[in-house]
Motif scaffolding. Structure first.
Motif, PDB file in Angstrom:
ATOM      1  N   PRO A  49       0.844  -1.084   0.055  1.00 51.43           N
ATOM      2  CA  PRO A  49       0.048  -0.098  -0.045  1.00 51.43           C
ATOM      3  C   PRO A  49       0.806   1.249   0.045  1.00 51.43           C
ATOM      4  CG  PRO A  49      -0.791  -1.543   1.555  1.00 51.43           C
ATOM      5  CD  PRO A  49       0.443  -2.139   1.225  1.00 51.43           C
ATOM      6  N   GLY A  50       0.488   2.230  -0.984  1.00 48.48           N
ATOM      7  CA  GLY A  50       1.293   3.581  -0.846  1.00 48.48           C
ATOM      8  C   GLY A  50       2.494   3.483  -1.682  1.00 48.48           C
ATOM      9  N   ALA A  51       3.049   2.300  -2.131  1.00 49.86           N
ATOM     10  CA  ALA A  51       4.374   2.172  -2.601  1.00 49.86           C
ATOM     11  C   ALA A  51       4.066   2.331  -4.138  1.00 49.86           C
ATOM     12  CB  ALA A  51       4.942   0.903  -2.225  1.00 49.86           C
ATOM     13  N   THR A  52       4.018   3.684  -4.689  1.00 42.36           N
ATOM     14  CA  THR A  52       3.873   3.988  -5.948  1.00 42.36           C
ATOM     15  C   THR A  52       4.972   4.679  -6.770  1.00 42.36           C
ATOM     16  OG1 THR A  52       2.524   5.667  -4.960  1.00 42.36           O
ATOM     17  CG2 THR A  52       1.301   3.619  -5.627  1.00 42.36           C
ATOM     18  N   GLY A  53       6.108   4.709  -6.210  1.00 44.73           N
ATOM     19  CA  GLY A  53       7.272   5.717  -6.985  1.00 44.73           C
ATOM     20  C   GLY A  53       8.125   4.618  -7.263  1.00 44.73           C
ATOM     21  N   ALA A  54       9.216   5.249  -8.173  1.00 39.95           N
ATOM     22  CA  ALA A  54      10.365   4.577  -8.533  1.00 39.95           C
ATOM     23  C   ALA A  54      11.342   4.018  -7.520  1.00 39.95           C
ATOM     24  CB  ALA A  54      11.255   5.212  -9.751  1.00 39.95           C
ATOM     25  N   THR A  55      10.997   4.780  -6.174  1.00 38.64           N
ATOM     26  CA  THR A  55      12.022   4.432  -4.865  1.00 38.64           C
ATOM     27  C   THR A  55      10.875   3.889  -3.892  1.00 38.64           C
ATOM     28  OG1 THR A  55      13.704   6.013  -5.600  1.00 38.64           O
ATOM     29  CG2 THR A  55      13.397   5.220  -3.416  1.00 38.64           C
ATOM     30  N   LEU A  56      11.591   2.811  -3.185  1.00 36.01           N
ATOM     31  CA  LEU A  56      10.719   2.499  -2.153  1.00 36.01           C
ATOM     32  C   LEU A  56      11.428   2.365  -0.737  1.00 36.01           C
ATOM     33  CD1 LEU A  56       8.406   0.941  -0.713  1.00 36.01           C
ATOM     34  CD2 LEU A  56       9.405  -1.374  -1.255  1.00 36.01           C
ATOM     35  N   SER A  57      11.051   3.360  -0.193  1.00 32.47           N
ATOM     36  CA  SER A  57      11.953   3.683   0.955  1.00 32.47           C
ATOM     37  C   SER A  57      11.163   2.805   2.372  1.00 32.47           C
ATOM     38  CB  SER A  57      12.080   5.025   1.535  1.00 32.47           C
ATOM     39  OG  SER A  57      12.813   5.739   0.510  1.00 32.47           O
ATOM     40  N   LEU A  58      11.966   1.924   3.012  1.00 30.34           N
ATOM     41  CA  LEU A  58      11.588   1.163   4.187  1.00 30.34           C
ATOM     42  C   LEU A  58      12.537   1.727   5.358  1.00 30.34           C
ATOM     43  CD1 LEU A  58      11.501  -2.286   2.510  1.00 30.34           C
ATOM     44  CD2 LEU A  58       9.522  -0.633   2.586  1.00 30.34           C
ATOM     45  N   THR A  59      11.475   2.127   6.329  1.00 30.13           N
ATOM     46  CA  THR A  59      12.232   2.826   7.832  1.00 30.13           C
ATOM     47  C   THR A  59      11.963   1.696   8.700  1.00 30.13           C
ATOM     48  OG1 THR A  59      10.268   4.231   7.968  1.00 30.13           O
ATOM     49  CG2 THR A  59      12.252   5.201   6.779  1.00 30.13           C
ATOM     50  N   GLY A  60      12.724   1.592   9.749  1.00 35.33           N
ATOM     51  CA  GLY A  60      12.403   0.714  10.686  1.00 35.33           C
ATOM     52  C   GLY A  60      12.107  -0.541  10.396  1.00 35.33           C
ATOM     53  N   VAL A  61      12.751  -1.216   9.436  1.00 30.27           N
ATOM     54  CA  VAL A  61      12.319  -2.436   8.848  1.00 30.27           C
ATOM     55  C   VAL A  61      12.080  -3.592   9.963  1.00 30.27           C
ATOM     56  CG1 VAL A  61      13.351  -4.249   7.672  1.00 30.27           C
ATOM     57  CG2 VAL A  61      13.684  -1.951   6.889  1.00 30.27           C
ATOM     58  N   THR A  62      11.306  -4.310   9.887  1.00 36.28           N
ATOM     59  CA  THR A  62      10.694  -5.247  10.720  1.00 36.28           C
ATOM     60  C   THR A  62      10.800  -6.916  10.056  1.00 36.28           C
ATOM     61  OG1 THR A  62       8.221  -5.307   9.956  1.00 36.28           O
ATOM     62  CG2 THR A  62       9.178  -4.033  12.044  1.00 36.28           C
ATOM     63  N   THR A  63      10.634  -7.960  10.413  1.00 32.22           N
ATOM     64  CA  THR A  63      11.009  -9.146  10.005  1.00 32.22           C
ATOM     65  C   THR A  63       9.897  -9.521   9.179  1.00 32.22           C
ATOM     66  OG1 THR A  63      10.042 -10.397  11.957  1.00 32.22           O
ATOM     67  CG2 THR A  63      12.517 -10.189  11.909  1.00 32.22           C
ATOM     68  N   ASN A  64       8.648  -8.834   9.300  1.00 30.66           N
ATOM     69  CA  ASN A  64       7.528  -9.148   8.549  1.00 30.66           C
ATOM     70  C   ASN A  64       7.811  -8.540   7.344  1.00 30.66           C
ATOM     71  OD1 ASN A  64       6.717  -6.599   9.292  1.00 30.66           O
ATOM     72  ND2 ASN A  64       4.711  -7.244   9.666  1.00 30.66           N
ATOM     73  N   GLN A  65       8.782  -7.671   6.925  1.00 28.33           N
ATOM     74  CA  GLN A  65       8.948  -6.957   5.526  1.00 28.33           C
ATOM     75  C   GLN A  65      10.031  -7.708   4.709  1.00 28.33           C
ATOM     76  OE1 GLN A  65       9.574  -3.104   7.742  1.00 28.33           O
ATOM     77  NE2 GLN A  65       8.313  -2.358   5.909  1.00 28.33           N
TER      78      GLN A  65
END
Length: 103
Positions: A49-65
């Motif tokens: 959800p909301g990941a609609t750009g050429a770059t996907l930034s993930l912050t505070g990554v968790t194991t479910n990601q």
């Protein structure tokens, strides 16, 4: 005369990442084709959800990601899907502790 639309093509694929829980990471694609281009990142084949750009930034990554990320790029002429990039999330290293003192 109007030029025909050119379907998207992936020029730069996302790369595998290995991160520690709680850290940040970025996945990126570079695509070509007739504008406008639309992007949708997927994790294990499901839209993020909301990941609609050429770059996907993930912050505070968790194991479910953790998993396999792809990006689907679309325009009026078609779509292209990037190769899969694996995100491995490791638990934070734990410092050794002394549980029994020497006598």
């Amino acid at each position: 005369m109007v030029e025909p639309a050119v379907a998207p093509g992936i020029l730069v694929q996302p790369t595998n990442q290995v991160v520690v829980v709680g850290s940040n990471t970025v996945l990126q694609v570079v695509a070509s084709g007739t504008a406008p281009l639309s992007y949708q990142w997927q994790l294990n084949g499901v839209d993020v959800p909301g990941a609609t750009g050429a770059t996907l930034s993930l912050t505070g990554v968790t194991t479910n990601q953790a998993g396999s990320y792809t990006c689907v790029v679309t325009n009026s002429a078609g779509s292209a899907t990037s190769s899969a990039a694996s995100l491995t999330v490791n638990l934070a290293p734990v410092a050794p502790t002394i549980t029994t003192q020497p006598v």
